[in-house]
Design a protein around this motif. Sequence first.
Motif, PDB file in Angstrom:
ATOM      1  N   MET A  68       0.836  -1.208   0.000  1.00 27.35           N
ATOM      2  CA  MET A  68       0.000   0.000   0.000  1.00 27.35           C
ATOM      3  C   MET A  68       0.864   1.248   0.000  1.00 27.35           C
ATOM      4  SD  MET A  68      -1.394  -0.344   3.933  1.00 27.35           S
ATOM      5  CE  MET A  68      -2.015  -2.003   3.553  1.00 27.35           C
ATOM      6  N   PRO A  69       0.257   2.427  -0.249  1.00 26.52           N
ATOM      7  CA  PRO A  69       1.014   3.679  -0.189  1.00 26.52           C
ATOM      8  C   PRO A  69       1.585   3.927   1.199  1.00 26.52           C
ATOM      9  CG  PRO A  69      -1.080   3.995  -1.330  1.00 26.52           C
ATOM     10  CD  PRO A  69      -1.125   2.632  -0.719  1.00 26.52           C
ATOM     11  N   PHE A  70       2.641   4.718   1.241  1.00 24.53           N
ATOM     12  CA  PHE A  70       3.365   4.990   2.489  1.00 24.53           C
ATOM     13  C   PHE A  70       2.448   5.513   3.591  1.00 24.53           C
ATOM     14  CE2 PHE A  70       6.295   7.660   5.083  1.00 24.53           C
ATOM     15  CZ  PHE A  70       7.214   6.689   5.419  1.00 24.53           C
ATOM     16  N   ALA A  71       1.609   6.491   3.259  1.00 27.17           N
ATOM     17  CA  ALA A  71       0.749   7.119   4.272  1.00 27.17           C
ATOM     18  C   ALA A  71      -0.359   6.203   4.755  1.00 27.17           C
ATOM     19  CB  ALA A  71       0.155   8.413   3.719  1.00 27.17           C
ATOM     20  N   GLU A  91       6.389   9.988  12.622  1.00 30.65           N
ATOM     21  CA  GLU A  91       5.515  10.433  13.713  1.00 30.65           C
ATOM     22  C   GLU A  91       4.209   9.654  13.714  1.00 30.65           C
ATOM     23  OE1 GLU A  91       3.417  14.572  15.326  1.00 30.65           O
ATOM     24  OE2 GLU A  91       4.988  14.637  13.801  1.00 30.65           O
ATOM     25  N   ALA A  92       3.662   9.406  12.522  1.00 30.13           N
ATOM     26  CA  ALA A  92       2.394   8.676  12.426  1.00 30.13           C
ATOM     27  C   ALA A  92       2.539   7.238  12.913  1.00 30.13           C
ATOM     28  CB  ALA A  92       1.893   8.695  10.984  1.00 30.13           C
ATOM     29  N   LEU A  93       3.645   6.580  12.556  1.00 30.57           N
ATOM     30  CA  LEU A  93       3.860   5.199  12.990  1.00 30.57           C
ATOM     31  C   LEU A  93       4.086   5.108  14.488  1.00 30.57           C
ATOM     32  CD1 LEU A  93       6.027   3.284  10.360  1.00 30.57           C
ATOM     33  CD2 LEU A  93       3.831   2.593  11.329  1.00 30.57           C
ATOM     34  N   ALA A  96       0.789   5.090  16.116  1.00 32.29           N
ATOM     35  CA  ALA A  96      -0.143   4.009  15.810  1.00 32.29           C
ATOM     36  C   ALA A  96       0.380   2.636  16.190  1.00 32.29           C
ATOM     37  CB  ALA A  96      -0.470   4.019  14.309  1.00 32.29           C
ATOM     38  N   ALA A  97       1.694   2.504  16.425  1.00 35.11           N
ATOM     39  CA  ALA A  97       2.278   1.179  16.596  1.00 35.11           C
ATOM     40  C   ALA A  97       3.425   1.214  17.585  1.00 35.11           C
ATOM     41  CB  ALA A  97       2.760   0.644  15.243  1.00 35.11           C
ATOM     42  N   GLN A  98       3.916   0.021  17.897  1.00 30.86           N
ATOM     43  CA  GLN A  98       5.027  -0.153  18.835  1.00 30.86           C
ATOM     44  C   GLN A  98       6.213  -0.739  18.092  1.00 30.86           C
ATOM     45  OE1 GLN A  98       4.122  -2.934  21.956  1.00 30.86           O
ATOM     46  NE2 GLN A  98       6.225  -3.037  22.712  1.00 30.86           N
ATOM     47  N   ALA A  99       7.366  -0.100  18.202  1.00 32.02           N
ATOM     48  CA  ALA A  99       8.573  -0.598  17.550  1.00 32.02           C
ATOM     49  C   ALA A  99       9.216  -1.682  18.411  1.00 32.02           C
ATOM     50  CB  ALA A  99       9.559   0.539  17.313  1.00 32.02           C
ATOM     51  N   CYS A 136      11.739  10.935   5.680  1.00 28.21           N
ATOM     52  CA  CYS A 136      12.953  11.733   5.832  1.00 28.21           C
ATOM     53  C   CYS A 136      12.977  12.490   7.160  1.00 28.21           C
ATOM     54  CB  CYS A 136      13.078  12.712   4.666  1.00 28.21           C
ATOM     55  SG  CYS A 136      14.782  13.201   4.336  1.00 28.21           S
ATOM     56  N   GLN A 137      12.660  11.777   8.230  1.00 24.76           N
ATOM     57  CA  GLN A 137      12.568  12.414   9.539  1.00 24.76           C
ATOM     58  C   GLN A 137      13.906  12.956  10.022  1.00 24.76           C
ATOM     59  OE1 GLN A 137       9.690  12.991  11.618  1.00 24.76           O
ATOM     60  NE2 GLN A 137       8.919  12.709   9.544  1.00 24.76           N
ATOM     61  N   ASP A 138      15.008  12.313   9.613  1.00 23.66           N
ATOM     62  CA  ASP A 138      16.310  12.784  10.078  1.00 23.66           C
ATOM     63  C   ASP A 138      16.591  14.205   9.596  1.00 23.66           C
ATOM     64  OD1 ASP A 138      16.288  11.674   7.562  1.00 23.66           O
ATOM     65  OD2 ASP A 138      17.870  10.224   7.966  1.00 23.66           O
ATOM     66  N   LEU A 139      16.189  14.527   8.369  1.00 23.83           N
ATOM     67  CA  LEU A 139      16.368  15.886   7.874  1.00 23.83           C
ATOM     68  C   LEU A 139      15.240  16.816   8.312  1.00 23.83           C
ATOM     69  CD1 LEU A 139      17.756  15.767   4.219  1.00 23.83           C
ATOM     70  CD2 LEU A 139      18.866  16.597   6.292  1.00 23.83           C
TER      71      LEU A 139
END
Length: 231
Positions: A68-71, A91-93, A96-99, A136-139
């Motif tokens: 599926m699409p990324f979002a 941020e969304a993941l 919504a979820a646990q790493a 691209c969260q790092d940037l």
Amino acid sequence: MPSLPLRAALVLMLVWPFLAQAQPALKVALFEVAPYAQKEGGALHGLYIDLVRGLGAGAGFKTEIALMPFARVPLALERSEADLTISFSTEALEGAAQALGPVALVDSVLITSLARSTRELPQLKGALVGRARGGCQDLAQRAELALRWTDISNFDSALRMLALGRLDGLCLTRDVLHHYSALASIERSRLGAEILVGQRPALLYVRRGLAPEVIAKLRVALARRSPVKAD
């Protein structure tokens, strides 16, 4: 007449195959992007496909994979339409979820246009940069760069926009850059400098509310593996 323990054992032997078949498979949502997760000729393949199947098997579960699409991935986990995914942190993941931990290490890069070609990030201050939505969260956390972000729908068209100078930069992984540059037949000479932003972990995420015993089995399977380095 067989004893009670023997009768119980015989019953278990008869019903066990049906119980095993009835065990629900883990539902997996993956961002559809080559070379990590794609469908060609009706078959799924890619690094993340292999990893998630291996982790599922190691934990004793079958897997049902949907691309599926990324979002869309965080929404699928939040709505319990999927049990797990492999992805970079967003941020969304995180909401919504646990790493559970890293499964792969991937080089994150910023490729510039010819007009803005530089290997120094501060010289790209205020640049218009394309990215997968939420990526691209790092940037993105580098506020001092004041980058102007635009979400892209696919990387081959984004690379064409970059080659035409309609973007100043494009944030993606090195694997994706090489794959889609070849797919779009874009010569390297039409693009600017490649800046290594960092080595990012691709993480195994599970939805919140997944059964603790399932999570425990996935943790054990994950602990048996070392994060692979993407080519």
